[in-house]
Design a protein around this motif. Sequence first.
Motif, PDB file in Angstrom:
ATOM      1  N   UNK A   1       0.907  -1.484  -0.302  1.00 62.16           N
ATOM      2  CA  UNK A   1      -0.281   0.421  -0.268  1.00 62.16           C
ATOM      3  C   UNK A   1       0.929   1.287   0.176  1.00 62.16           C
ATOM      4  N   UNK A   2       2.380   1.034   0.274  1.00 65.52           N
ATOM      5  CA  UNK A   2       3.023   2.408   0.212  1.00 65.52           C
ATOM      6  C   UNK A   2       3.316   2.717  -0.994  1.00 65.52           C
ATOM      7  N   UNK A   3       3.683   1.727  -2.063  1.00 64.09           N
ATOM      8  CA  UNK A   3       4.274   1.710  -3.114  1.00 64.09           C
ATOM      9  C   UNK A   3       3.674   2.760  -4.364  1.00 64.09           C
ATOM     10  N   UNK A   4       4.883   3.564  -4.085  1.00 62.21           N
ATOM     11  CA  UNK A   4       5.348   4.869  -5.193  1.00 62.21           C
ATOM     12  C   UNK A   4       5.808   4.916  -6.280  1.00 62.21           C
ATOM     13  N   UNK A   5       5.811   3.587  -6.583  1.00 64.33           N
ATOM     14  CA  UNK A   5       6.753   2.853  -7.936  1.00 64.33           C
ATOM     15  C   UNK A   5       5.350   3.427  -9.262  1.00 64.33           C
ATOM     16  N   UNK A   6       4.443   3.563  -8.973  1.00 63.89           N
ATOM     17  CA  UNK A   6       3.189   4.350  -9.769  1.00 63.89           C
ATOM     18  C   UNK A   6       2.429   5.545  -9.679  1.00 63.89           C
ATOM     19  N   UNK A   7       2.360   6.330 -10.207  1.00 63.41           N
ATOM     20  CA  UNK A   7       1.802   7.830  -9.744  1.00 63.41           C
ATOM     21  C   UNK A   7       1.004   7.585  -9.191  1.00 63.41           C
ATOM     22  N   UNK A   8      -0.126   6.405  -9.518  1.00 66.25           N
ATOM     23  CA  UNK A   8      -1.277   6.431  -8.818  1.00 66.25           C
ATOM     24  C   UNK A   8      -1.642   5.359  -8.296  1.00 66.25           C
ATOM     25  N   UNK A   9      -2.035   5.258  -7.458  1.00 64.97           N
ATOM     26  CA  UNK A   9      -2.388   3.491  -6.915  1.00 64.97           C
ATOM     27  C   UNK A   9      -3.415   3.186  -7.122  1.00 64.97           C
ATOM     28  N   UNK A  10      -4.650   2.998  -8.839  1.00 63.68           N
ATOM     29  CA  UNK A  10      -5.490   3.256  -8.939  1.00 63.68           C
ATOM     30  C   UNK A  10      -6.131   1.625  -8.494  1.00 63.68           C
ATOM     31  N   UNK A  11      -5.422   0.620  -7.676  1.00 59.36           N
ATOM     32  CA  UNK A  11      -6.639  -0.268  -7.194  1.00 59.36           C
ATOM     33  C   UNK A  11      -6.988  -0.409  -5.655  1.00 59.36           C
ATOM     34  N   UNK A  12      -5.821   0.282  -4.525  1.00 56.48           N
ATOM     35  CA  UNK A  12      -6.572   1.421  -3.842  1.00 56.48           C
ATOM     36  C   UNK A  12      -7.387   2.039  -3.973  1.00 56.48           C
ATOM     37  N   UNK A  13      -7.678   2.748  -5.136  1.00 57.29           N
ATOM     38  CA  UNK A  13      -7.944   4.111  -5.337  1.00 57.29           C
ATOM     39  C   UNK A  13     -10.199   3.175  -5.796  1.00 57.29           C
TER      40      UNK A  13
END
Length: 537
Positions: free
Chosen positions: A281-293
Amino acid sequence: MTNLKQCYDLDDYKNFINKEIFSDRVLAEYIAEVQRIYCSDKRPWVIGYSGGKDSSAVVTLVYLALLGLEPQYRTKSVFVVSSDTLVETPVVVDLISRTLEQIEKGAKRDKLPLTCHAVVPKIYETFWVNLLGKGYPAPTRSFRWCTERMKINPVSDFIKNKISQFDEVIVVLGSRSSESASRAQVIAKHKIDGSRLARHTTLANAFIYTPIDTWDVEDVWKLLRGAFRYSPDDIEEWESPWGGNNRPLWTLYMDSSDQGECPLVIDESTPSCGNSRFGCWTCTVVKKDRAMESLIKNGEEWMSPLLEFRDLLSLTTEPEKKQIYRNYKRRTGKISYQYAKEGEDIAAERKIVPGPYWIDYRKKWLKQLLEIQVKLNKEGHKIQLITEPELHAIRQEWLRDPNEPDWSDSLPKIYKEIFGKDLNWVIDDQSHFDESDAQILKQLALEYDVEAEMIMKLIELEVSLEGISRRQGIFNKIESILKQDWGKNLEEIERKQAKLQKRHEKDLHQEEITKIENELNILQSKFIKIDSFQFHY
């Protein structure tokens, strides 16, 4: 070697397995293949389980294969290993934990040689110890420090342990060629001719088996939905062979817009989490965390504080923000400058390479993280965002920080402020100096025009060597401290460096030196030829 015809009988299996087509074969043929490979040698299996659809399908396939074998042929151990980075998306963690318990319970009931194992990173390789403790910047595509520490190493250590115990192992993965072109290349590249196995890219004596590599996503869901049913009335839809239910997994994918899951990463050739991901949930490799959103939009509103915290960390990776959040010195205590890029003017002045996060930001973020944990637990969510061992490790990192030693020992104070109690802090291991000592040192340093931090580090070095009769390398350690870039701020340090060469100047001088050395080599070779001619003459 077991008699394979005795071990399994495909004709018998076809009589009671659903005849739906998977890729180009019926399910019974895939199960028979798993049985054939299982019975062909004594190498135990390690199944990589990430909690997602592909790894769930593989565990289901292997479980069915074991169920279909006579007890006397279930001779090899099968280890289902799941890697918990300690920062996995909470709803995924809950699902994985429940599923592993159900698999192990079902295996005991059915007398299968299958056990489940969760592996975690070593304490000094966790996300929070590196980011909040050491000040590592949030991961990016160009600096993805998390994958090896948190995913590859724990699983590799587990596999190595089994190799030392059994000489060789087979690692069973849910990799599928249709998922991506790069994954298809990885699967094909390491295949052993004439075999369904491939060599592990980095671990000797480990082999890879990908039983569903030809499947597409519809095949995966077909199996998880219950395509293995022996008859229409045998079990309920979505039921797994160990007695669990796959509907929560389907719902999770639907609620996250079918974003996908991170595969179990076993080496650097395994595709890591990209845009399609269920992972940290802390992943910043992607610009937006679409899954968590998407999860939040579909009923998991309680996770909103986690998404906000993750977005805050992502903000710190933006180029224009780095100078705000990160020290101008590296953890070596020195300022580093960028090397010239290809095609760039070598005489151009280079930018500073930013170092770790300032410790004040790390303190602030730890406090926020703990406050979120308290809030979520008060709302009825049993969740631990950071473990107690990590807090102890972060405290030690702060006390011994190479640039900003935390003389006030802040972490126990932060913890008590939020939780109203103390942990069992290691008193003997804390810094030999406190806040009052720091103030005295700062006053003296100002009076004598030296840096308080430098004196502190020299005293710390002296104390660390107490009782040692032979202080081997002491002068090198002192020299290392003295050579650090000490100063009250970046401007002061750069003024001190004005008489020294910066990176671009060093590169220019090195270019001149190389040119002169080449000319000397040419002259020297000419003299050698002349001497040789005179000698022969």
